[in-house]
Motif scaffolding. Structure first.
Motif, PDB file in Angstrom:
ATOM      1  N   TYR A  51       8.803   8.412   0.585  1.00  0.00           N
ATOM      2  CA  TYR A  51       9.020   7.553  -0.574  1.00  0.00           C
ATOM      3  C   TYR A  51       8.498   8.201  -1.851  1.00  0.00           C
ATOM      4  N   MET A  52       7.523   9.102  -1.719  1.00  0.00           N
ATOM      5  CA  MET A  52       7.088   9.872  -2.879  1.00  0.00           C
ATOM      6  C   MET A  52       8.240  10.691  -3.447  1.00  0.00           C
TER       7      MET A  52
ATOM      8  N   LEU B 285       0.852   4.950   6.891  1.00  0.00           N
ATOM      9  CA  LEU B 285       0.754   5.468   5.528  1.00  0.00           C
ATOM     10  C   LEU B 285       0.877   6.991   5.519  1.00  0.00           C
ATOM     11  N   TRP B 286       0.190   7.642   6.426  1.00  0.00           N
ATOM     12  CA  TRP B 286       0.237   9.100   6.481  1.00  0.00           C
ATOM     13  C   TRP B 286       1.627   9.599   6.834  1.00  0.00           C
TER      14      TRP B 286
ATOM     15  N   LEU C 229      10.993  -0.274   3.063  1.00  0.00           N
ATOM     16  CA  LEU C 229       9.697  -0.482   3.711  1.00  0.00           C
ATOM     17  C   LEU C 229       9.690  -1.756   4.541  1.00  0.00           C
ATOM     18  N   LEU C 230      10.321  -2.803   4.029  1.00  0.00           N
ATOM     19  CA  LEU C 230      10.363  -4.068   4.759  1.00  0.00           C
ATOM     20  C   LEU C 230      11.164  -3.924   6.049  1.00  0.00           C
TER      21      LEU C 230
ATOM     22  N   THR D  93       0.830  -1.211   0.000  1.00  0.00           N
ATOM     23  CA  THR D  93       0.000   0.000   0.000  1.00  0.00           C
ATOM     24  C   THR D  93       0.863   1.259   0.000  1.00  0.00           C
ATOM     25  N   THR D  94       1.943   1.267   0.766  1.00  0.00           N
ATOM     26  CA  THR D  94       2.823   2.437   0.764  1.00  0.00           C
ATOM     27  C   THR D  94       3.505   2.598  -0.578  1.00  0.00           C
ATOM     28  N   TRP D  95       3.944   1.484  -1.172  1.00  0.00           N
ATOM     29  CA  TRP D  95       4.575   1.553  -2.491  1.00  0.00           C
ATOM     30  C   TRP D  95       3.615   2.142  -3.521  1.00  0.00           C
TER      31      TRP D  95
END
Length: 321
Positions: free
Chosen positions: A198-199, A191-192, A248-249, A105-107
Motif C-alpha cells: 500500500y506504500m 502490518l509487516w 484492506l477491509l 494502522t496499515t493506512w
C-alpha cells in the motif's frame, strides 16, 4: 517517329502493384488469435473459480455431510444454522476487532512510509525496495517466524528476551486469551507483510500531485508541514485512500494464514474463514453449512464494500484545491 520525351525517360511510369492478397491462417484471423491467447485463462477461471462458486452455492441448499454430491434438499436451513451458530457469529466479531486494528494502522503506516520515501533525495529506490520486499514473503513463513522466534512464549523468544532486560516476566503471547496479547502478534505480522504494497500505491499517488499546487500554497502563505499536508496532500489522495481502505477491509475478511498458523487449533480468535474451514473440513465435514457460511460471508463483503465505497466516494476524482 517517337514521342517519348526526356522527362518520361527520367521518370518512367511505375507499374501498378497487384492488389494485396488477404492474409489467411492464424496471422490473418484476429479473432482466432484473441481466443487462443485468452482461452486458456478463461478456461482456468471457469474451472477453478466460477464452477466452485456455483457448486458451493448449490451445496448451501442441501444437507452435505462427508459428501459433495448431496440429494436431500434443505432450503435455507443451513443459512439459519450458520446465522445462529455462536462460533460463526463470534468469528464475525473477531473480524470486527481485527479490522478495527489493522485497517487504520496499515493506512497510517503505509501513508507515512510513502511520505518519507517521497521526500528522500537519495537512495529512494533502495528504501522503496526495502519496504516493499516483505510483500513477497509467504504469510505462512512469516507467521511461523513470528510464532517460533519473535513472539515465542519461552524466555528465549526475542520479545521476552528484550522485556527480560527490563525485569518483565515471560509473556505467553499466543497461549492465553486473557489478556489477548495474540492481537499484537497478528496485527504486527500483517502490518509487516502488507504495508509495503500500500506504500507503493500512496507513493504513486503522491508523485502524481502537481507541484504547482504546493507553489501556489506557498505564495498564499501556507506553511509547509501539517497545514500543507491537510489542505493539499490529503485531499489529493482521496481516491487512493478510498481504494486502500476498501482493499484492506476485504483483505481483513479474507484473513486466514496468520490466524491458522499462529493460533493453531484454539477455539478463540478465529476469523470467518478459519471458522468455515473447521466447519467444512472438521470432524463433521458439513459442506452444506460451510457453503452457506461462505455465501453469507461473500454477501457481507460485497455489502460492506459497496456501502463503504458509497460513503467514501469511491470512483470520484480527487478534490480540487
Amino acid at each position: 517517329m517517337s514521342t517519348t520525351t526526356a522527362r518520361d525517360l527520367a521518370h518512367p511510369s511505375r507499374a501498378e502493384a497487384p492488389p494485396a492478397r488477404p492474409r489467411r491462417g492464424l496471422r490473418g484471423s484476429r479473432t482466432l488469435s484473441f481466443w487462443l491467447f485468452i482461452g486458456p485463462f478463461l478456461l482456468g477461471l471457469a474451472l477453478f473459480v466460477y464452477v466452485p462458486i456455483g457448486w458451493s452455492l448449490y451445496l448451501s441448499f442441501f444437507e452435505a455431510r462427508f459428501t459433495v454430491t448431496p440429494e436431500k434438499f434443505t432450503g435455507f436451513e443451513n443459512y439459519t444454522y450458520m446465522l445462529t451458530d455462536p462460533d460463526f457469529v463470534g468469528s464475525l466479531g473477531t473480524f470486527t476487532v481485527f479490522a478495527a486494528f489493522i485497517v487504520p494502522t496499515t493506512w497510517a503506516l503505509s501513508l507515512g512510509l510513502a511520505l518519507m520515501v517521497n521526500r528522500l533525495r537519495f537512495m529512494r529506490g533502495f528504501f522503496r525496495s526495502v519496504f516493499f520486499l516483505p510483500t513477497a514473503c509467504s504469510y505462512v513463513a512469516a507467521a511461523l517466524i513470528w510464532k517460533m522466534s519473535i513472539f515465542s512464549g519461552v524466555r528465549f523468544g526475542l520479545m521476552n528476551t528484550v522485556l527480560g532486560w527490563f525485569g518483565v516476566e515471560n509473556i505467553a503471547w499466543l497461549a492465553d486469551p486473557n489478556p489477548p496479547w495474540y492481537w499484537l502478534v497478528i496485527v504486527s505480522a500483517r502490518l509487516w507483510l502488507q504495508s509495503g504494497f500500500y506504500m507503493i500505491l500512496f507513493l504513486a499517488a503522491l508523485q502524481n500531485i502537481p507541484g504547482e499546487l504546493y507553489e501556489a500554497a506557498a505564495i498564499d502563505g501556507a506553511k509547509p508541514g501539517w497545514q500543507t499536508f491537510r489542505h493539499i496532500t490529503l485531499p489529493q489522495l482521496r481516491a487512493t485512500s478510498t481504494a486502500v481502505v476498501l482493499l484492506l477491509l476485504i483483505a481483513a475478511y479474507q484473513a486466514f494464514d496468520e490466524f491458522f498458523n499462529l493460533l493453531s487449533k484454539t477455539t478463540w480468535g478465529r476469523p470467518p474463514l478459519v471458522e468455515l474451514y473447521y466447519t467444512a473440513l472438521g470432524e463433521n465435514q458439513d459442506y452444506g453449512a460451510g457453503s452457506a457460511g461462505a455465501v453469507i460471508l461473500t454477501v457481507l463483503i460485497c455489502a460492506v464494500t459497496l456501502l463503504q465505497g458509497k460513503f467514501l466516494g469511491f470512483g470520484k476524482g480527487e478534490e480540487s484545491t
